[in-house]
Scaffold this motif. Sequence first.
Motif, PDB file in Angstrom:
ATOM      1  N   GLN A   1       0.774  -1.160  -0.037  1.00 60.05           N
ATOM      2  CA  GLN A   1       0.077  -0.260   0.117  1.00 60.05           C
ATOM      3  C   GLN A   1       0.718   1.500  -0.198  1.00 60.05           C
ATOM      4  OE1 GLN A   1      -2.129   0.567   3.130  1.00 60.05           O
ATOM      5  NE2 GLN A   1      -4.081   1.232   2.102  1.00 60.05           N
TER       6      GLN A   1
ATOM      7  N   ASP B   1       2.815   4.364   0.448  1.00 66.71           N
ATOM      8  CA  ASP B   1       2.897   5.317   1.614  1.00 66.71           C
ATOM      9  C   ASP B   1       2.449   6.982   1.540  1.00 66.71           C
ATOM     10  OD1 ASP B   1       3.602   6.057   4.233  1.00 66.71           O
ATOM     11  OD2 ASP B   1       5.919   6.574   3.771  1.00 66.71           O
ATOM     12  N   THR B   2       1.526   7.535   2.126  1.00 67.79           N
ATOM     13  CA  THR B   2       0.559   8.484   0.976  1.00 67.79           C
ATOM     14  C   THR B   2       1.594   9.595   3.047  1.00 67.79           C
ATOM     15  OG1 THR B   2      -1.232   8.094   3.175  1.00 67.79           O
ATOM     16  CG2 THR B   2      -1.682   7.755   1.105  1.00 67.79           C
TER      17      THR B   2
ATOM     18  N   ASP C   1      -6.525   9.188   4.576  1.00 73.30           N
ATOM     19  CA  ASP C   1      -4.956   8.940   4.173  1.00 73.30           C
ATOM     20  C   ASP C   1      -5.537   7.131   3.503  1.00 73.30           C
ATOM     21  OD1 ASP C   1      -2.654  10.813   4.794  1.00 73.30           O
ATOM     22  OD2 ASP C   1      -2.945  10.239   6.824  1.00 73.30           O
ATOM     23  N   ASP C   2      -5.895   6.327   4.289  1.00 78.35           N
ATOM     24  CA  ASP C   2      -6.256   5.387   3.589  1.00 78.35           C
ATOM     25  C   ASP C   2      -7.087   5.473   2.509  1.00 78.35           C
ATOM     26  OD1 ASP C   2      -5.746   4.390   6.393  1.00 78.35           O
ATOM     27  OD2 ASP C   2      -7.563   4.152   7.119  1.00 78.35           O
TER      28      ASP C   2
ATOM     29  N   ARG D   1      -6.870  10.661   9.533  1.00 72.09           N
ATOM     30  CA  ARG D   1      -6.878   9.093   9.580  1.00 72.09           C
ATOM     31  C   ARG D   1      -7.666   7.723   8.392  1.00 72.09           C
ATOM     32  NH1 ARG D   1      -6.579   9.263  15.278  1.00 72.09           N
ATOM     33  NH2 ARG D   1      -8.040   8.039  15.184  1.00 72.09           N
ATOM     34  N   VAL D   2      -8.807   8.640   7.974  1.00 69.29           N
ATOM     35  CA  VAL D   2      -9.741   7.868   6.356  1.00 69.29           C
ATOM     36  C   VAL D   2      -8.893   8.339   5.529  1.00 69.29           C
ATOM     37  CG1 VAL D   2     -11.455   7.582   6.371  1.00 69.29           C
ATOM     38  CG2 VAL D   2     -11.242   7.321   8.497  1.00 69.29           C
TER      39      VAL D   2
ATOM     40  N   ALA E   1      -4.722   6.701  -0.519  1.00 74.53           N
ATOM     41  CA  ALA E   1      -3.412   5.213  -0.355  1.00 74.53           C
ATOM     42  C   ALA E   1      -4.307   4.309  -2.261  1.00 74.53           C
ATOM     43  CB  ALA E   1      -3.465   4.659   0.450  1.00 74.53           C
ATOM     44  N   ARG E   2      -5.373   4.166  -1.465  1.00 74.23           N
ATOM     45  CA  ARG E   2      -7.181   3.482  -2.496  1.00 74.23           C
ATOM     46  C   ARG E   2      -6.515   4.053  -4.089  1.00 74.23           C
ATOM     47  NH1 ARG E   2      -9.725   1.736   2.150  1.00 74.23           N
ATOM     48  NH2 ARG E   2     -10.922   3.866   2.009  1.00 74.23           N
TER      49      ARG E   2
END
Length: 316
Positions: free
Chosen positions: A127, A129-130, A303-304, A300-301, A307-308
């Motif tokens: 994944q 690394d943002t 960042d996820d 935090r969400v 990444a996607r």
Amino acid sequence: MQHAVGSPLPPPHQPGHGPATGWSPAAHHPSGPPPGGAPGGPPPPAPGFAGAPHPPGTAPHPQGPAPQPHAPTPQHVAPGAPQHGAAPQHNHAPGAPMPPTPDTTGHIQLPPGGPVAMPSPPPGTAQADTGGTTLAVLLIGPAGAGKTSVAKYWAEHRRVPTAHISLDDVREWVRSGFADPQSGWNDHSEAQYRLARRTCGFAARNFLANGISCILDDAVFPDRPVVGLGGWKRHVGPGLLPVVLLPGLEIVLERNAERSGNRRLTDEEVARIHGRMAGWYGSGLPIIDNSQLDVPATARVLDDVLARSIASPPQW
């Protein structure tokens, strides 16, 4: 200090060093000789030095041989560099356009800002690394969604330099003649919006060209793709990653009630904007419902989601 019109400014003085080699103060003050001096000649010697007139009735002191002037220190000039006092020579054909001046600030050359490309996904199944990747993010949402708060927090807590650019802040740079959207959306407010968006895009591209990530926030409507999202894509580049923040209506109404000044809208206007933002469902853009999330959790969400988006860029 005033300098003669058309004369070059002296180079910057570095601590611990004298004036730069090849720079003569006289070349920068060609207005005339000092008071009492002969044009083109040296100033009269001060009393007590060789050549000073002696008082009447006294014999002049014996003088030794006149000191020979020191030969000027040879200056190293790079091949092709113009000599001091001579006009610079430009090696270009007559009639040809002058070469463009490099984009510089002081003595530091800045890379030009070009369209932002999509970040490359990491190899394999890892994944992205943002937190350590240079990104351009557009945070979309209605008034009261928390765009500005989340964008600031996200920018402040990354491991790489990151700037936050708020379109509302840039719009409010206009003080006299500000077209307040609360007074109605018309050609005047539309023109100022487009100008602010272009200014934000220019700033983002230059930050990113110099290794600084950017997160922008704007209330982009899905029913105006050419004006809204398409405009951001034109001004920033295809690598811009849009993410929608869309909490429930009751949440944005509560947050809007805490605002003041021209940032606070009427409840009817907030409800209307929120209803239009619902059109982002089914658009293919990632949507975060942060109704029950505080600012750090929403970051935090985000960042996820980013990444996607890097691994599988949204089609927009």
